[in-house]
Design a protein around this motif. Structure first.
Motif, PDB file in Angstrom:
ATOM      1  N   HIS A  41      -5.188   6.393  -3.102  1.00  0.00           N
ATOM      2  CA  HIS A  41      -4.641   5.305  -2.309  1.00  0.00           C
ATOM      3  C   HIS A  41      -3.999   5.844  -1.033  1.00  0.00           C
ATOM      4  O   HIS A  41      -3.403   6.922  -1.033  1.00  0.00           O
ATOM      5  CB  HIS A  41      -3.599   4.531  -3.122  1.00  0.00           C
ATOM      6  CG  HIS A  41      -4.188   3.737  -4.252  1.00  0.00           C
ATOM      7  ND1 HIS A  41      -4.415   4.292  -5.490  1.00  0.00           N
ATOM      8  CD2 HIS A  41      -4.591   2.458  -4.326  1.00  0.00           C
ATOM      9  CE1 HIS A  41      -4.938   3.377  -6.295  1.00  0.00           C
ATOM     10  NE2 HIS A  41      -5.056   2.261  -5.605  1.00  0.00           N
ATOM     11  N   HIS A  42      -4.119   5.085   0.057  1.00  0.00           N
ATOM     12  CA  HIS A  42      -3.486   5.470   1.304  1.00  0.00           C
ATOM     13  C   HIS A  42      -2.759   4.264   1.879  1.00  0.00           C
ATOM     14  O   HIS A  42      -2.982   3.128   1.457  1.00  0.00           O
ATOM     15  CB  HIS A  42      -4.526   6.000   2.300  1.00  0.00           C
ATOM     16  CG  HIS A  42      -5.429   4.934   2.838  1.00  0.00           C
ATOM     17  ND1 HIS A  42      -6.501   4.426   2.122  1.00  0.00           N
ATOM     18  CD2 HIS A  42      -5.418   4.250   4.018  1.00  0.00           C
ATOM     19  CE1 HIS A  42      -7.112   3.500   2.827  1.00  0.00           C
ATOM     20  NE2 HIS A  42      -6.481   3.374   3.985  1.00  0.00           N
ATOM     21  N   VAL A  43      -1.888   4.527   2.822  1.00  0.00           N
ATOM     22  CA  VAL A  43      -1.156   3.444   3.472  1.00  0.00           C
ATOM     23  C   VAL A  43      -2.087   2.738   4.451  1.00  0.00           C
ATOM     24  O   VAL A  43      -2.720   3.378   5.300  1.00  0.00           O
ATOM     25  CB  VAL A  43       0.083   3.994   4.213  1.00  0.00           C
ATOM     26  CG1 VAL A  43       0.816   2.854   4.938  1.00  0.00           C
ATOM     27  CG2 VAL A  43       1.022   4.694   3.238  1.00  0.00           C
ATOM     28  N   LEU A  44      -2.190   1.429   4.331  1.00  0.00           N
ATOM     29  CA  LEU A  44      -3.104   0.655   5.158  1.00  0.00           C
ATOM     30  C   LEU A  44      -2.639   0.583   6.604  1.00  0.00           C
ATOM     31  O   LEU A  44      -1.438   0.514   6.882  1.00  0.00           O
ATOM     32  CB  LEU A  44      -3.232  -0.770   4.619  1.00  0.00           C
ATOM     33  CG  LEU A  44      -3.808  -0.958   3.209  1.00  0.00           C
ATOM     34  CD1 LEU A  44      -3.758  -2.422   2.823  1.00  0.00           C
ATOM     35  CD2 LEU A  44      -5.238  -0.432   3.131  1.00  0.00           C
ATOM     36  N   THR A  45      -3.601   0.592   7.515  1.00  0.00           N
ATOM     37  CA  THR A  45      -3.314   0.274   8.912  1.00  0.00           C
ATOM     38  C   THR A  45      -3.227  -1.242   9.036  1.00  0.00           C
ATOM     39  O   THR A  45      -3.565  -1.980   8.099  1.00  0.00           O
ATOM     40  CB  THR A  45      -4.421   0.790   9.831  1.00  0.00           C
ATOM     41  OG1 THR A  45      -5.646   0.084   9.530  1.00  0.00           O
ATOM     42  CG2 THR A  45      -4.634   2.287   9.661  1.00  0.00           C
ATOM     43  N   GLU A  46      -2.793  -1.741  10.178  1.00  0.00           N
ATOM     44  CA  GLU A  46      -2.704  -3.191  10.373  1.00  0.00           C
ATOM     45  C   GLU A  46      -4.076  -3.843  10.250  1.00  0.00           C
ATOM     46  O   GLU A  46      -4.216  -4.908   9.649  1.00  0.00           O
ATOM     47  CB  GLU A  46      -2.076  -3.522  11.727  1.00  0.00           C
ATOM     48  CG  GLU A  46      -0.575  -3.359  11.766  1.00  0.00           C
ATOM     49  CD  GLU A  46       0.091  -4.256  12.801  1.00  0.00           C
ATOM     50  OE1 GLU A  46      -0.598  -5.101  13.411  1.00  0.00           O
ATOM     51  OE2 GLU A  46       1.310  -4.121  12.986  1.00  0.00           O
ATOM     52  N   SER A  47      -5.094  -3.221  10.835  1.00  0.00           N
ATOM     53  CA  SER A  47      -6.435  -3.807  10.787  1.00  0.00           C
ATOM     54  C   SER A  47      -6.981  -3.813   9.356  1.00  0.00           C
ATOM     55  O   SER A  47      -7.632  -4.773   8.934  1.00  0.00           O
ATOM     56  CB  SER A  47      -7.392  -3.061  11.720  1.00  0.00           C
ATOM     57  OG  SER A  47      -7.546  -1.711  11.325  1.00  0.00           O
ATOM     58  N   GLU A  48      -6.706  -2.745   8.610  1.00  0.00           N
ATOM     59  CA  GLU A  48      -7.141  -2.684   7.216  1.00  0.00           C
ATOM     60  C   GLU A  48      -6.420  -3.742   6.378  1.00  0.00           C
ATOM     61  O   GLU A  48      -7.025  -4.382   5.510  1.00  0.00           O
ATOM     62  CB  GLU A  48      -6.887  -1.299   6.639  1.00  0.00           C
ATOM     63  CG  GLU A  48      -7.822  -0.223   7.179  1.00  0.00           C
ATOM     64  CD  GLU A  48      -7.415   1.168   6.731  1.00  0.00           C
ATOM     65  OE1 GLU A  48      -8.295   2.057   6.698  1.00  0.00           O
ATOM     66  OE2 GLU A  48      -6.221   1.394   6.415  1.00  0.00           O
ATOM     67  N   SER A  50       0.830  -1.211   0.000  1.00  0.00           N
ATOM     68  CA  SER A  50       0.000   0.000   0.000  1.00  0.00           C
ATOM     69  C   SER A  50       0.863   1.259   0.000  1.00  0.00           C
ATOM     70  O   SER A  50       0.473   2.285  -0.561  1.00  0.00           O
ATOM     71  CB  SER A  50      -0.951   0.001   1.209  1.00  0.00           C
ATOM     72  OG  SER A  50      -0.260   0.224   2.424  1.00  0.00           O
ATOM     73  N   LYS A  51       2.033   1.175   0.616  1.00  0.00           N
ATOM     74  CA  LYS A  51       2.953   2.319   0.599  1.00  0.00           C
ATOM     75  C   LYS A  51       3.415   2.604  -0.826  1.00  0.00           C
ATOM     76  O   LYS A  51       3.491   3.763  -1.246  1.00  0.00           O
ATOM     77  CB  LYS A  51       4.159   2.040   1.500  1.00  0.00           C
ATOM     78  CG  LYS A  51       3.865   2.074   2.987  1.00  0.00           C
ATOM     79  CD  LYS A  51       5.120   1.779   3.793  1.00  0.00           C
ATOM     80  CE  LYS A  51       4.821   1.807   5.290  1.00  0.00           C
ATOM     81  NZ  LYS A  51       6.026   1.475   6.096  1.00  0.00           N
ATOM     82  N   ILE A  52       3.719   1.552  -1.567  1.00  0.00           N
ATOM     83  CA  ILE A  52       4.155   1.706  -2.957  1.00  0.00           C
ATOM     84  C   ILE A  52       3.030   2.292  -3.800  1.00  0.00           C
ATOM     85  O   ILE A  52       3.243   3.215  -4.587  1.00  0.00           O
ATOM     86  CB  ILE A  52       4.603   0.345  -3.525  1.00  0.00           C
ATOM     87  CG1 ILE A  52       5.847  -0.148  -2.788  1.00  0.00           C
ATOM     88  CG2 ILE A  52       4.886   0.453  -5.029  1.00  0.00           C
ATOM     89  CD1 ILE A  52       6.260  -1.562  -3.145  1.00  0.00           C
TER      90      ILE A  52
END
Length: 265
Positions: A127-134, A115-117
């Protein structure tokens, strides 16, 4: 214009939307110079109760994987509207990962890195950087990609559509022979994620248990959505009806520049 392969999937996607009480938008994302889609494959917005599916999602050899994307997004729908049964399903899936010595935490970390890429490459900011739960929820949803390709699940959904008094007359003729059409459209296709592959390699009893738990949660989510609509938790909408003439809308565009095939005005 939609080909027969696409139309069978879109027709079923619309039956699902009508039966499970959410709005549906089918679109085609703009392409870059190499032909790669610039938008998302699909999404489910709980706040808008809206599912969006790219007609070209995961296309392989000219064949769309739209219903595999919808299986993924329906799992997010379940997550919102049947959280307890979603947890039962997700826990059962995680048990299978544990027994296979697959480190789920590592999978979560991989999803976050991916998700960072995507967030870095995406100039639109969608697009956003996912959290652990996501990231965890993405793993669960990916594992379900093949479920709508199961004729038994298709039949269960169609039977509900047939007995729904508000839909029965509208789609009675429309859904005739739909399972056979889907069999032709989906022949040789399967979900492309590593998680879907993991599920396919489980023993048959585990696969059937996963599908049963997912279907039970999906039906529970439907009941909760219908109750929410009755209590005005979800604003009553005029949902699109199966059988719409998609071709009439091919020139329409939404705010993202996506080509629309159907939408609720």
């Amino acid at each position: 214009k939609l080909n027969k392969h696409q139309k069978a999937q879109v027709d079923f996607a619309q039956v699902i939307a009508n039966t499970f009480g959410f709005d549906l938008e089918i679109f085609r994302s703009p392409k870059d110079a190499s032909g790669r889609s610039l938008g998302e494959n699909g999404s489910y917005s709980a706040s808008r109760n809206l599912m969006r599916l790219d007609i070209d999602a995961g296309t392989i050899d000219g064949k769309s994987l739209l219903l595999f994307t919808q299986s993924h997004e329906l799992t997010h729908y379940i997550q919102k509207w049947s959280p307890e049964k979603y947890k039962v399903f997700a826990d059962f899936l995680m048990e299978k990962y544990a027994k296979s010595d697959v480190p789920v935490q590592k999978l979560i970390e991989q999803k976050i890195e991916e998700s960072k890429i995507s967030a870095t490459m995406d100039k639109s900011g969608k697009h956003h950087v996912l959290t652990e739960s996501e990231a965890f929820d993405e793993i669960v949803a990916n594992a379900c990609e093949d479920f709508l390709a199961d004729p038994n699940i298709q039949q269960t959904i169609l039977e509900i559509a047939k007995i729904d008094q508000s839909l029965a007359q509208k789609i009675k003729n429309f859904i005739k022979n739909l399972v056979a059409r889907l069999e032709k459209a989906l022949h040789g296709l399967q979900g492309q994620s590593a998680e879907a592959q993991f599920v396919r390699e489980l023993d048959i009893d585990a696969i059937e248990e996963l599908k049963d738990l997912w279907t039970e949660a999906l039906l529970d989510a439907r009941e909760n959505v219908l109750e929410a609509r009755e209590n005005n938790v979800i604003e009553e909408e005029s949902y699109t009806i199966a059988g719409i003439d998609y071709e009439q809308l091919e020139s329409a565009k939404n705010e993202n520049g996506d080509e629309l095939f159907q939408y609720r005005a």
